[in-house]
Design a protein around this motif. Sequence first.
Motif, mmCIF file in Angstrom:
data_model
loop_
_atom_site.group_PDB
_atom_site.id
_atom_site.type_symbol
_atom_site.label_atom_id
_atom_site.label_comp_id
_atom_site.label_asym_id
_atom_site.label_seq_id
_atom_site.Cartn_x
_atom_site.Cartn_y
_atom_site.Cartn_z
ATOM 1 N N THR A 184 32.690 -12.213 -85.455
ATOM 2 C CA THR A 184 31.893 -12.276 -86.676
ATOM 3 C C THR A 184 30.835 -11.181 -86.602
ATOM 4 O O THR A 184 30.043 -11.146 -85.650
ATOM 5 C CB THR A 184 31.202 -13.651 -86.799
ATOM 6 N N TRP A 185 30.818 -10.283 -87.608
ATOM 7 C CA TRP A 185 29.879 -9.161 -87.646
ATOM 8 C C TRP A 185 28.667 -9.503 -88.494
ATOM 9 O O TRP A 185 28.751 -10.284 -89.425
ATOM 10 C CB TRP A 185 30.561 -7.918 -88.213
ATOM 11 N N GLU A 186 27.545 -8.840 -88.190
ATOM 12 C CA GLU A 186 26.354 -9.035 -89.005
ATOM 13 C C GLU A 186 26.543 -8.391 -90.374
ATOM 14 O O GLU A 186 27.383 -7.499 -90.544
ATOM 15 C CB GLU A 186 25.123 -8.452 -88.313
ATOM 16 N N ASN A 187 25.783 -8.838 -91.345
ATOM 17 C CA ASN A 187 25.853 -8.270 -92.693
ATOM 18 C C ASN A 187 25.448 -6.803 -92.683
ATOM 19 O O ASN A 187 24.563 -6.401 -91.942
ATOM 20 C CB ASN A 187 24.929 -9.038 -93.645
ATOM 21 N N GLY A 188 26.111 -6.018 -93.494
ATOM 22 C CA GLY A 188 25.787 -4.601 -93.593
ATOM 23 C C GLY A 188 26.675 -3.708 -92.757
ATOM 24 O O GLY A 188 26.588 -2.484 -92.842
ATOM 25 N N TYR A 189 27.531 -4.272 -91.932
ATOM 26 C CA TYR A 189 28.442 -3.471 -91.111
ATOM 27 C C TYR A 189 29.767 -3.325 -91.850
ATOM 28 O O TYR A 189 30.390 -4.307 -92.222
ATOM 29 C CB TYR A 189 28.666 -4.136 -89.748
ATOM 30 N N TYR A 190 30.186 -2.061 -92.070
ATOM 31 C CA TYR A 190 31.413 -1.796 -92.817
ATOM 32 C C TYR A 190 32.418 -0.976 -92.010
ATOM 33 O O TYR A 190 33.357 -0.445 -92.561
ATOM 34 C CB TYR A 190 31.089 -1.057 -94.127
ATOM 35 N N GLY A 191 32.231 -0.887 -90.703
ATOM 36 C CA GLY A 191 33.118 -0.105 -89.860
ATOM 37 C C GLY A 191 34.304 -0.906 -89.363
ATOM 38 O O GLY A 191 34.667 -1.949 -89.916
ATOM 39 N N TYR A 214 23.082 5.487 -88.783
ATOM 40 C CA TYR A 214 23.621 5.122 -87.468
ATOM 41 C C TYR A 214 22.686 4.106 -86.836
ATOM 42 O O TYR A 214 21.474 4.297 -86.819
ATOM 43 C CB TYR A 214 23.720 6.354 -86.558
ATOM 44 N N ARG A 215 23.251 3.026 -86.341
ATOM 45 C CA ARG A 215 22.434 2.011 -85.688
ATOM 46 C C ARG A 215 23.332 1.037 -84.943
ATOM 47 O O ARG A 215 24.545 1.083 -85.054
ATOM 48 C CB ARG A 215 21.545 1.273 -86.673
ATOM 49 N N ASP A 216 22.704 0.138 -84.205
ATOM 50 C CA ASP A 216 23.438 -0.901 -83.496
ATOM 51 C C ASP A 216 23.717 -2.051 -84.459
ATOM 52 O O ASP A 216 22.798 -2.570 -85.086
ATOM 53 C CB ASP A 216 22.626 -1.430 -82.315
ATOM 54 N N TYR A 217 24.974 -2.425 -84.564
ATOM 55 C CA TYR A 217 25.369 -3.577 -85.372
ATOM 56 C C TYR A 217 25.826 -4.678 -84.431
ATOM 57 O O TYR A 217 26.668 -4.451 -83.562
ATOM 58 C CB TYR A 217 26.494 -3.209 -86.344
ATOM 59 N N TYR A 218 25.281 -5.857 -84.619
ATOM 60 C CA TYR A 218 25.587 -6.971 -83.725
ATOM 61 C C TYR A 218 26.791 -7.764 -84.215
ATOM 62 O O TYR A 218 27.027 -7.877 -85.409
ATOM 63 C CB TYR A 218 24.375 -7.888 -83.579
ATOM 64 N N TYR A 219 27.526 -8.292 -83.250
ATOM 65 C CA TYR A 219 28.634 -9.183 -83.550
ATOM 66 C C TYR A 219 28.636 -10.333 -82.550
ATOM 67 O O TYR A 219 28.083 -10.230 -81.468
ATOM 68 C CB TYR A 219 29.984 -8.454 -83.524
ATOM 69 N N ARG A 220 29.234 -11.443 -82.946
ATOM 70 C CA ARG A 220 29.412 -12.596 -82.068
ATOM 71 C C ARG A 220 30.898 -12.779 -81.868
ATOM 72 O O ARG A 220 31.666 -12.798 -82.825
ATOM 73 C CB ARG A 220 28.810 -13.852 -82.672
ATOM 74 N N GLN A 221 31.297 -12.910 -80.614
ATOM 75 C CA GLN A 221 32.704 -13.150 -80.313
ATOM 76 C C GLN A 221 32.847 -14.520 -79.661
ATOM 77 O O GLN A 221 32.164 -14.839 -78.692
ATOM 78 C CB GLN A 221 33.287 -12.078 -79.414
ATOM 79 N N THR A 222 33.732 -15.339 -80.226
ATOM 80 C CA THR A 222 34.063 -16.653 -79.692
ATOM 81 C C THR A 222 35.450 -16.563 -79.086
ATOM 82 O O THR A 222 36.371 -16.056 -79.718
ATOM 83 C CB THR A 222 34.036 -17.715 -80.807
ATOM 84 N N VAL A 223 35.590 -17.035 -77.846
ATOM 85 C CA VAL A 223 36.852 -16.922 -77.117
ATOM 86 C C VAL A 223 37.258 -18.311 -76.626
ATOM 87 O O VAL A 223 36.442 -19.040 -76.058
ATOM 88 C CB VAL A 223 36.726 -15.954 -75.924
ATOM 89 N N ILE A 224 38.539 -18.660 -76.858
ATOM 90 C CA ILE A 224 39.079 -19.940 -76.390
ATOM 91 C C ILE A 224 40.357 -19.654 -75.595
ATOM 92 O O ILE A 224 41.432 -19.516 -76.174
ATOM 93 C CB ILE A 224 39.371 -20.892 -77.563
#
Length: 192
Positions: free
Chosen positions: A139-146, A93-103
């Motif tokens: 876009t999710w960071e590598n290692g996140y499979y949820g 269990y940990r924090d997984y980072y993601y980047r969201q781009t919105v237009i």
Amino acid sequence: MKKIILVLFATAFIIGNSNAQETSAKETSTGEKYGKTLNAGLGIGYYGYFGHTTPVIHADFEFDVAKNFTLAPFITYYSYQNYYYWGNPRYPYRDYYYRQTVIPIGVKGTYYFDQLLNAGSKWDFYLAASLGFAIRKTTWENGYYGETVVQNGSSGLYLDAHIGAEYHLTQKAGLFLDLSTGFSTFGVAIHF
């Protein structure tokens, strides 16, 4: 999606050209027009993620529609990073980072209160509302499979309310400040 964007801008162009031959009520009384204006600005976005401010780029082009009222097709861009706490028995269990781009893309309706407020020719004051849809890419960071869909409570519908002012530097150029429920921008207005 590209077809929708092209139809939106083509419709706005047709509306603008049909009104180009008409003279607005403000133009005849004060020499100033609201429509045929390109607004380009930079600002800070806070739409849907308070505590995570992000830079915003925004542009719209206003067309006269009625006395003191304009419509403007717009496009905006912002991107932000956030995290999601996730885990399962095979992964920690940990924090997984993601980047969201919105237009966000749509139409902004603006009503000017200059006559009501008896504002001088150097100032414009307005209330506005934006309606459109928001294109989102996550876009999710590598290692996140949820789960890869960000559950931020937003559909593709984009709604925003604005209050703002413009100061005319010359008859062709001005500076504006637009405060809204989604983002606030400061920029340049070019009148054609």
